[in-house]
Design an enzyme around this catalytic site. Sequence first.
Site, PDB file in Angstrom:
ATOM      1  N   LYS A 182     -86.770  64.017  19.347  1.00 12.28           N
ATOM      2  CA  LYS A 182     -87.074  63.927  20.768  1.00 12.28           C
ATOM      3  C   LYS A 182     -86.884  65.295  21.400  1.00 12.28           C
ATOM      4  CE  LYS A 182     -85.441  61.850  25.113  1.00 12.28           C
ATOM      5  NZ  LYS A 182     -84.497  60.913  25.750  1.00 12.28           N
ATOM      6  N   GLU A 229     -86.437  55.811  22.670  1.00 20.22           N
ATOM      7  CA  GLU A 229     -86.006  56.988  23.427  1.00 20.22           C
ATOM      8  C   GLU A 229     -84.592  56.797  23.965  1.00 20.22           C
ATOM      9  OE1 GLU A 229     -87.316  59.444  27.458  1.00 20.22           O
ATOM     10  OE2 GLU A 229     -88.683  57.960  26.593  1.00 20.22           O
ATOM     11  N   GLU A 287     -78.512  59.942  37.402  1.00 24.21           N
ATOM     12  CA  GLU A 287     -77.870  60.054  36.089  1.00 24.21           C
ATOM     13  C   GLU A 287     -76.454  60.600  36.172  1.00 24.21           C
ATOM     14  OE1 GLU A 287     -78.741  61.868  31.617  1.00 24.21           O
ATOM     15  OE2 GLU A 287     -80.248  62.014  33.191  1.00 24.21           O
ATOM     16  N   GLU A 307     -95.926  60.403  34.855  1.00 25.78           N
ATOM     17  CA  GLU A 307     -94.483  60.200  35.028  1.00 25.78           C
ATOM     18  C   GLU A 307     -93.850  61.371  35.769  1.00 25.78           C
ATOM     19  OE1 GLU A 307     -90.481  59.832  32.259  1.00 25.78           O
ATOM     20  OE2 GLU A 307     -92.320  58.856  31.563  1.00 25.78           O
TER      21      GLU A 307
END
Length: 350
Positions: free
Chosen positions: A94, A187, A143, A324
């Site tokens: 990733k 993910e 986050e 996105e």
Amino acid sequence: PEALMWVPRVLISRDPDGTTTLALSVSVDPRPTTTDGPARTVADAFALISSAGIRPCPSPLLPGTTMIEVPSASEWKALVAHTTEQIARGRFDKAVLARQLRITSPWGYDLASVLGSLRDTQPGSTVFAVSAYGHAFVGATPERLVGLRGGRAESMSLAASMPRGATPAEDACLRAALLQDDKSRREQRIVTATLRHAFDQVCHTVTVPDEPHVLDLPNLRHLHTRIVGEIADPETASVLDLVERLHPTPAVGGHPRHAALEWVRDAEPFDRGWYAGPVGWMNDEQEGEFAVAIRSAHVQDETATLYAGCGIVAGSDPEAELEETRLKFRPMLNALAIPLSERAPYRQSR
């Protein structure tokens, strides 16, 4: 600078029960020729409190406002495709790529107005702003990187994105689709496993749910897993130790870390600056709370540079990743008073 830390001279904090505390820090010098530091600090605090609640109205979108995407849409889609090729070759699992949206307004931006808008429109996010050396870095991030209190550490695995629906029925369908999406689950699983491994190094117990939850935000939703650990030796662990272990997580860098970050540094056409870095506070007991500075913008004079990132894994679609990033620009676009329905046309980077 690479990093910035300071002891606040005036600190106003409010606990969940509504208790508000004012703390003033002064440097006492016995020499009679020095300025009266305590009196000046008290005066500054009084001025701040007296002005609390005064929030300028956002300015409407003005003629002459320009917006430039970096990299351009076509360059971004090519970069995503190239990154998935590297994943297929086994270079990494990733990589998180970022884009900029550079907005220039003829009148600049009012930081208090931007902060007020973010607080009003982004419930559940950590709103932050740092202003120094003629620059400002501001955002509202969902986050959490890590918090440490009383020997208990908490973090969160946040990854994968899906928009909110226009109706309750559509919203419920999109929510279910995110939970069932294999690419999104893979993910997010990478992020969860990495954070748990870091906690295992310093905690005698670590609690991680078997299944992720959905974190609903005003215009986006993500897969979310809460990670809690009891520190094995609280005397030797500080919140900055945990920050060092965790940052950058696979949610903003990639996995494996070294290979992914090497690719990101070579692939992105700009320096991220403080974007996606840790932002937070710590006390004199080395406890504290740090978030990840995403959904953010760097503001200098008349230019605001917005950032948005996407986690690229096997199966990532370039067109979907482009949309996105544009979705992730929206909170800051709203805060900067750029109407989405009337926004200035995008220009492509050269």
